[in-house]
Design an enzyme around this catalytic site. Structure first.
Site, short mmCIF file in Angstrom:
data_model
loop_
_atom_site.label_atom_id
_atom_site.label_comp_id
_atom_site.label_asym_id
_atom_site.label_seq_id
_atom_site.Cartn_x
_atom_site.Cartn_y
_atom_site.Cartn_z
N GLU A 15 7.43 4.84 -5.28
CA GLU A 15 7.08 5.50 -4.00
C GLU A 15 7.63 6.73 -3.75
OE1 GLU A 15 5.01 4.28 -1.45
OE2 GLU A 15 4.34 2.76 -3.02
N ASP A 36 -3.67 11.59 1.63
CA ASP A 36 -4.52 10.33 1.16
C ASP A 36 -5.52 9.87 2.29
OD1 ASP A 36 -2.74 9.37 2.82
OD2 ASP A 36 -1.79 7.94 1.23
N THR A 64 2.78 9.46 6.18
CA THR A 64 3.48 8.63 5.52
C THR A 64 5.09 8.82 5.59
OG1 THR A 64 1.75 8.36 3.74
CG2 THR A 64 3.93 7.66 3.16
#
Length: 273
Positions: free
Chosen positions: A58, A76, A81
Site C-alpha cells: 500500500e 482511483d 485515500t
C-alpha cells in the site's frame, strides 16, 4: 508517496465492516478448532508482520506506523485515500473513522468535516473538504487518540473479520493473512470482486481444511480467485502483491509466516529478518 499504478483500493462500499457477519463460519471441525487454538495472525508478532506486508504493497514501505498521517487522492475514483489502511472518503470507512474520533474527542480538528464526508460518501468529490482537509488530517495524526481510532477501525472492519474467517476455515497464519490482504483491497460487499465472492470462487474449486481439504490446494485456489478479482479493475491489475509475495511464501510451505521473509511488490524487494 504512493503512486496510482502501485496503489490498490477497495470497491465502493457503504456498509463495509458489518457484512462479514453474514458469512457462515465453518468452525465445527476438529481442524478448525486446532487452527483456532494455534498461533494465529492475531498473535502480536504475526500481526506486526501482517502490517508490514500490507504496508509494502500500500505504501512501498515497511514502516506502517509512518502512514497514520498519509493522505492523497490517487485518482482511483474513491476520493481521498488516507491512514494506515487506506481509509477512503468515497467508500464510507473514512467517515466511520472520523465519526469514531469525534465520539472519543469531540471538537477535534476533523470533526468539522463530518457533514462534507457524509455528502461525498460514494463519490470521488472533494466538496467541502478542500483545501484544508489534508493538512488537518496530518495534524490529527499527531494525536494519539486519532492513531488509536485508526488502529481500532482497521481491526474492527478488516483485521478481526479476516482472522476470524480464516480460523473458521482451518487456515494457518498465511491463509489468515491472504484473507486480510484481500479484504483491505476489495472490501466485503456484494459485488463480484469482494472478499466474500473471492472466497466463494475458491470454494467452488477446493475445500479448506475445515471441510477436510488440503490447505495448500485451497490457498492456491483462493489466490487464483484473488488474482482474477484484481484484474477486473485497472487500479488493481498489478498482481505482484500476490504473485511475488503471498505465493512465494506458499511455494516455500511457510504457512505460519515464519521469519525470515523475503518478497517483492511492484518490483521492489523487502525483507523481514
Amino acid at each position: 508517496m504512493k503512486h496510482p499504478a502501485r496503489t490498490s483500493r477497495r470497491t465502493l462500499l457503504t456498509l463495509v465492516g458489518a457484512s462479514l457477519a453474514s458469512v457462515p463460519l465453518l468452525n465445527n471441525s476438529p481442524r478448525a478448532a486446532a487452527a483456532s487454538a494455534a498461533v494465529g495472525l492475531d498473535d502480536p508478532a504475526k500481526k506486526e508482520i501482517a502490517m508490514k506486508l500490507v504496508s509494502s504493497a500500500e505504501n512501498s514501505s515497511l514502516d506502517w506506523k509512518a502512514q497514520y498521517k498519509y493522505i492523497e487522492d490517487i485518482g482511483d475514483g474513491r476520493g481521498y485515500t488516507a491512514g494506515i489502511i487506506g481509509f477512503c472518503s468515497g467508500t464510507g470507512d473514512m467517515l466511520d473513522l472520523v465519526e469514531l474520533y469525534a465520539d472519543r474527542k469531540p471538537g477535534n480538528v476533523l470533526a468539522r468535516y463530518l457533514p462534507a464526508l457524509r455528502r461525498v460518501n460514494g463519490s470521488d468529490s472533494h466538496s467541502g473538504l478542500d483545501p484544508n482537509f489534508p493538512a488537518d488530517w496530518r495534524r490529527a495524526a499527531q494525536d494519539a487518540e486519532f492513531r488509536r481510532a485508526q488502529d481500532d477501525e482497521r481491526d474492527r472492519v478488516y483485521f478481526n473479520p479476516a482472522v476470524r474467517q480464516g480460523k473458521a476455515d482451518g487456515l494457518r497464519v498465511l491463509g489468515q493473512f491472504a484473507y486480510y490482504d484481500a479484504i483491505v483491497m476489495h472490501g466485503d460487499g456484494d459485488d463480484p470482486t469482494s472478499f466474500r465472492n473471492i472466497r466463494k470462487r475458491a470454494l467452488n474449486r477446493a475445500r479448506p481444511p475445515a471441510q477436510g481439504g488440503d490447505e495448500v490446494t485451497y490457498l492456491n485456489a483462493f489466490l487464483d480467485a484473488r488474482v482474477w478479482a484484481m484484474k477486473q479493475e485497472e487500479a488493481h491489475s498489478d498482481t505482484s502483491r500476490v504473485d511475488t509475495a503471498q505465493r512465494v511464501f506458499l511455494r516455500k510451505g511457510n504457512l505460519d509466516l515464519n521469519t525470515p521473509l523475503d518478497w517483492q511488490v511492484y518490483g521492489d524487494s523487502y525483507h523481514i529478518g
